[in-house]
Design an enzyme around this catalytic site. Structure first.
Site, PDB file in Angstrom:
ATOM      1  N   ARG A  44       0.128 -25.717  49.478  1.00 36.98           N
ATOM      2  CA  ARG A  44      -0.693 -25.994  51.258  1.00 36.98           C
ATOM      3  C   ARG A  44      -1.648 -26.635  50.568  1.00 36.98           C
ATOM      4  NH1 ARG A  44       1.321 -23.527  55.326  1.00 36.98           N
ATOM      5  NH2 ARG A  44      -0.959 -24.337  56.573  1.00 36.98           N
ATOM      6  N   HIS A  52       5.533  15.339  51.836  1.00 32.42           N
ATOM      7  CA  HIS A  52       7.334  14.943  50.729  1.00 32.42           C
ATOM      8  C   HIS A  52       8.055  15.244  51.997  1.00 32.42           C
ATOM      9  CE1 HIS A  52      10.691  15.195  47.909  1.00 32.42           C
ATOM     10  NE2 HIS A  52      10.487  17.102  49.151  1.00 32.42           N
ATOM     11  N   GLU A  95      12.027 -22.467  40.376  1.00 36.50           N
ATOM     12  CA  GLU A  95      10.902 -22.486  40.561  1.00 36.50           C
ATOM     13  C   GLU A  95      10.380 -23.431  39.089  1.00 36.50           C
ATOM     14  OE1 GLU A  95       7.221 -21.872  39.629  1.00 36.50           O
ATOM     15  OE2 GLU A  95       8.088 -21.090  41.332  1.00 36.50           O
ATOM     16  N   THR A 116      -2.724 -21.202  61.588  1.00 36.97           N
ATOM     17  CA  THR A 116      -1.821 -21.459  60.659  1.00 36.97           C
ATOM     18  C   THR A 116      -0.705 -19.336  61.505  1.00 36.97           C
ATOM     19  OG1 THR A 116      -1.457 -23.177  59.674  1.00 36.97           O
ATOM     20  CG2 THR A 116      -0.058 -21.737  58.512  1.00 36.97           C
ATOM     21  N   CYS A 117      -1.449 -18.662  60.440  1.00 36.86           N
ATOM     22  CA  CYS A 117      -1.147 -17.176  60.663  1.00 36.86           C
ATOM     23  C   CYS A 117      -0.338 -16.964  61.604  1.00 36.86           C
ATOM     24  CB  CYS A 117      -2.028 -15.870  60.042  1.00 36.86           C
ATOM     25  SG  CYS A 117      -1.497 -14.410  59.985  1.00 36.86           S
ATOM     26  N   LYS A 153       7.240 -12.995  59.297  1.00 36.67           N
ATOM     27  CA  LYS A 153       7.940 -11.850  59.600  1.00 36.67           C
ATOM     28  C   LYS A 153       8.728 -11.531  60.321  1.00 36.67           C
ATOM     29  CE  LYS A 153       5.276 -11.913  56.039  1.00 36.67           C
ATOM     30  NZ  LYS A 153       5.264 -13.314  56.088  1.00 36.67           N
ATOM     31  N   GLY A 185     -13.536 -30.501  65.889  1.00 35.13           N
ATOM     32  CA  GLY A 185     -15.268 -30.240  66.038  1.00 35.13           C
ATOM     33  C   GLY A 185     -15.143 -31.437  64.168  1.00 35.13           C
ATOM     34  N   GLY A 219       6.563 -19.463  44.742  1.00 32.06           N
ATOM     35  CA  GLY A 219       6.177 -18.360  45.416  1.00 32.06           C
ATOM     36  C   GLY A 219       6.381 -17.542  46.539  1.00 32.06           C
TER      37      GLY A 219
END
Length: 650
Positions: free
Chosen positions: A456, A629, A385, A222-223, A232, A296, A364
């Protein structure tokens, strides 16, 4: 002696402290070093989490470590990481001595020989064995009073042996038989090739095990194919559109007639996924993992029957099995996704053009990311939400800041949102939903589509789990901190065990399982509190550790440092003035309990906080580290210094 010392240190964390010469932080975990004489001097093997072990376990581990140290087989891990050391010259008959403190530790205990000595007992003199203990301590950390209290408590522990955790010895499991000549036999078979599954497979193979990785889908799960990576890629295009359209002129970059070509965005997303998938496939061969394409199913704890792509089956035999079958999108009762008007995140990722109006149910991480991206790409977004705040698992201040940002951008955000699935009406030209707070006025919202982003469900069905002792609770497999199930030699990782359904968490669980299967005894248990969380909205949200509210629930005294990004020069240069970094530290010890960031590149900046949490660092140590910096990373250093009111730039 070692067991008593470990238990006493757990009561005196300051004696178990570490120092780098300028800062001090107590340690909650007791990793007990024991000085062992070897040719050429002393080495210090380490018994990890000694205060959690039985006396028998400590005896066995101490004996094994001493043997390894003397025969030269001790590993660097065996000889590093102690938080307190015990040195026993009494075994050589030494009656009294003072040991030298090991660098980085606060103290060391010298154990002398037990010498028959006349002592007064109930008005009479008896000869009893007396052993002198000497504590050498860094007086910047452990003063005389604390040292005396520790020794008194240790004496009491030694004199009450009936309170020791005797237990039964943890047996060193004999090596399980291997059948390397059998093509269907493996040390470990892993069901599921998502981030957790392939991480476990690659690491197990690197540790010398014969590994099979089974999945009917593409490696990456899924990722890679329906989650982290494609979303992304879309968010990157959305951020670029925002920077050009809204920030470009202010930064001196003028771009006329800018338009969104979502077809090209979708094509880029697919190209990124394909490139990553191609790389993962090559790593299967590089790590000598056998890929078995098919579904499997367990047939008992040590057999996996795989239905192959051509319909035939293959039975694999394994010493250990790892369940890593992941999760799938789920909807709400009464809302049946049709792929067109009522859609899931899987459906959205197949879009080649965008709707004009979109309602997102669920705020979420997934819902907020799609809402943020599609708004920047020109979609009119309404975000619903059920709970009182968006990103509800995050710190309350972060939740409020993200909602304000969304609303400033023109999104409609409704919290405490209630609706009846029966109010959802699907038409040829769109969809409508009637929503409102409990007891309040309800409003009909029309859109081209409704995205249901409400969580999920674990993929634990049809796995043959019923042929084992594995316990499933509300769909999730129950495991301990080392990813063991209740069936010996069956392990479970990733989304099917619940908790944080995050790809990097699954990967870490997979590494823990792989090292456990390889027979390593000092594998650390999973710590979900200190897992970093990342939400790739604009502005980004990232966190690690406890929120202020969670600290209050646990009765932890806290000191908080908070600095806005507008105080950081690089944020102004970047054109991002929203957000802040917040460091939550223990008010007495300074130990970092949580870090919460909302702002530019927060998901990158959280890595420093994650490392600090792993090392049990203090806010002073984070603030004392030099941050270059001008960089965005300065915000974490400033927020850490602000814990004591010492921020320089705010």
């Amino acid at each position: 002696m070692l067991a008593a010392t470990a238990d006493t240190l757990a009561l005196f964390p300051d004696v178990n402290a570490r120092t780098d010469g300028t800062s001090v932080w107590p340690r909650e975990r007791v990793h007990l070093g024991m000085a062992v004489s070897v040719p050429g001097g002393l080495v210090v093997p380490v018994i990890r989490d000694a205060n959690q072990l039985t006396v028998r376990d400590i005896h066995d581990r101490a004996a094994a470590l001493a043997i390894a140290a003397r025969d030269g087989t001790a590993t660097p891990d065996d000889l590093s990481g102690s938080t307190f050391t015990v040195s026993n010259l009494g075994m050589f008959g030494v009656e009294e001595f003072s040991a030298i403190i090991n660098p980085g530790e606060a103290a060391i205990l010298a154990v002398s020989a037990a010498i028959p000595t006349p002592v007064a007992v109930d008005g009479r003199v008896e000869v009893r064995p007396v052993m002198k203990l000497t504590l050498s301590a860094d007086h910047r950390i452990v003063d005389g009073a604390l040292g005396a209290q520790f020794l008194k408590a240790l004496q009491g522990r030694l004199e009450t042996p009936d309170q020791f955790r005797l237990g039964t010895p943890t047996p060193v499991e004999p090596a399980r038989p291997r059948d390397l000549e059998n093509p269907d036999w493996f040390d470990v078979v892993i069901l599921g090739a998502g981030t957790g599954g392939y991480s476990a497979a690659f690491r197990a193979a690197q540790l010398g095990l014969k590994v099979a990785l089974v999945d009917a889908d593409k490696i990456g799960g899924t990722c890679l194919h329906r989650g982290c990576i494609p979303t992304k890629a879309i968010l990157e295009s959305a951020d670029l559109a925002h920077r050009i359209q809204e920030l470009g002129a202010g930064l001196g970059v003028l771009a006329d007639n800018v338009r969104i070509d979502y077809g090209a965005t979708a094509a880029n997303k697919d190209a990124v996924v394909k490139r990553m998938w191609t790389g993962l496939k090559s790593l299967v061969g590089k790590n000598k993992v056998e890929w078995v394409a098919g579904r499997g199913r367990l047939d008992g704890p040590s057999a996996v029957v795989v239905t192959l792509e051509d319909g035939s089956s293959r039975t694999l035999t394994a010493n250990d099995v790892v369940l890593a079958t992941g999760s799938r999108v789920k909807s709400l009762p009464g809302l049946v996704p049709d792929g067109r008007r009522i859609v899931t995140s899987d459906d959205v990722l197949r879009w080649t053009e965008l709707p004009k109006r979109l309602v997102v149910i669920g705020a979420g991480a997934v819902g907020c990311e799609f809402a943020s991206a599609f708004h920047d790409l020109g979609v009119a977004v309404t975000l619903l939400e059920y709970l009182p705040g968006i990103v509800p698992l995050e710190d309350a201040e972060v939740s409020r800041e993200l909602q304000r940002s969304f609303e400033r951008r023109g999104m409609t955000v409704l919290v405490n949102a209630r609706f009846d699935a029966a109010s959802v009406v699907v038409r040829d030209d769109g969809v409508s939903i009637t929503v409102g707070p409990d007891g309040g006025e309800r409003t009909e919202i029309t859109a081209d589509a409704i995205l249901v982003a409400t969580g999920r469900a674990p993929n634990t069905e049809n796995l043959g789990i019923e042929t084992t002792k594995v316990v499933v609770d509300r769909g999730f497999v129950k495991v301990d901190g080392l990813m063991h199930t209740s069936e010996p030699h069956v392990w479970a990782i990733g989304d099917i065990v619940g908790g944080l359904l995050l790809a990097h968490t699954a990967a870490h669980e997979g590494l823990i399982a792989a090292h456990g299967i390889a027979g390593e005894r000092d594998v650390h248990p999973m710590d979900y509190v200190m897992q970093p969380r990342a939400t790739y909205t604009r502005p980004e949200v990232a966190s690690v550790g406890l929120t202020e509210a969670q600290c209050a629930e646990r009765g932890l005294p806290v000191a908080v440092g908070k600095v806005p990004f507008q105080a950081i020069a690089k944020a102004l240069i970047h054109g991002s003035r929203e957000g802040f970094a917040k460091v939550v530290a223990h008010a007495e010890t300074g130990k970092v309990l949580g870090v919460h960031i909302i702002g530019p590149h927060a998901t990158e900046l959280i890595a420093e906080a994650s490392l600090a949490a792993t090392l049990e660092a203090t806010a002073d140590q984070i603030g004392g580290a030099t941050h270059p910096h001008p960089t965005l990373s300065e915000i974490l250093g400033e927020a850490a210094q602000a814990v004591r009111g010492r921020s320089i730039n705010f």
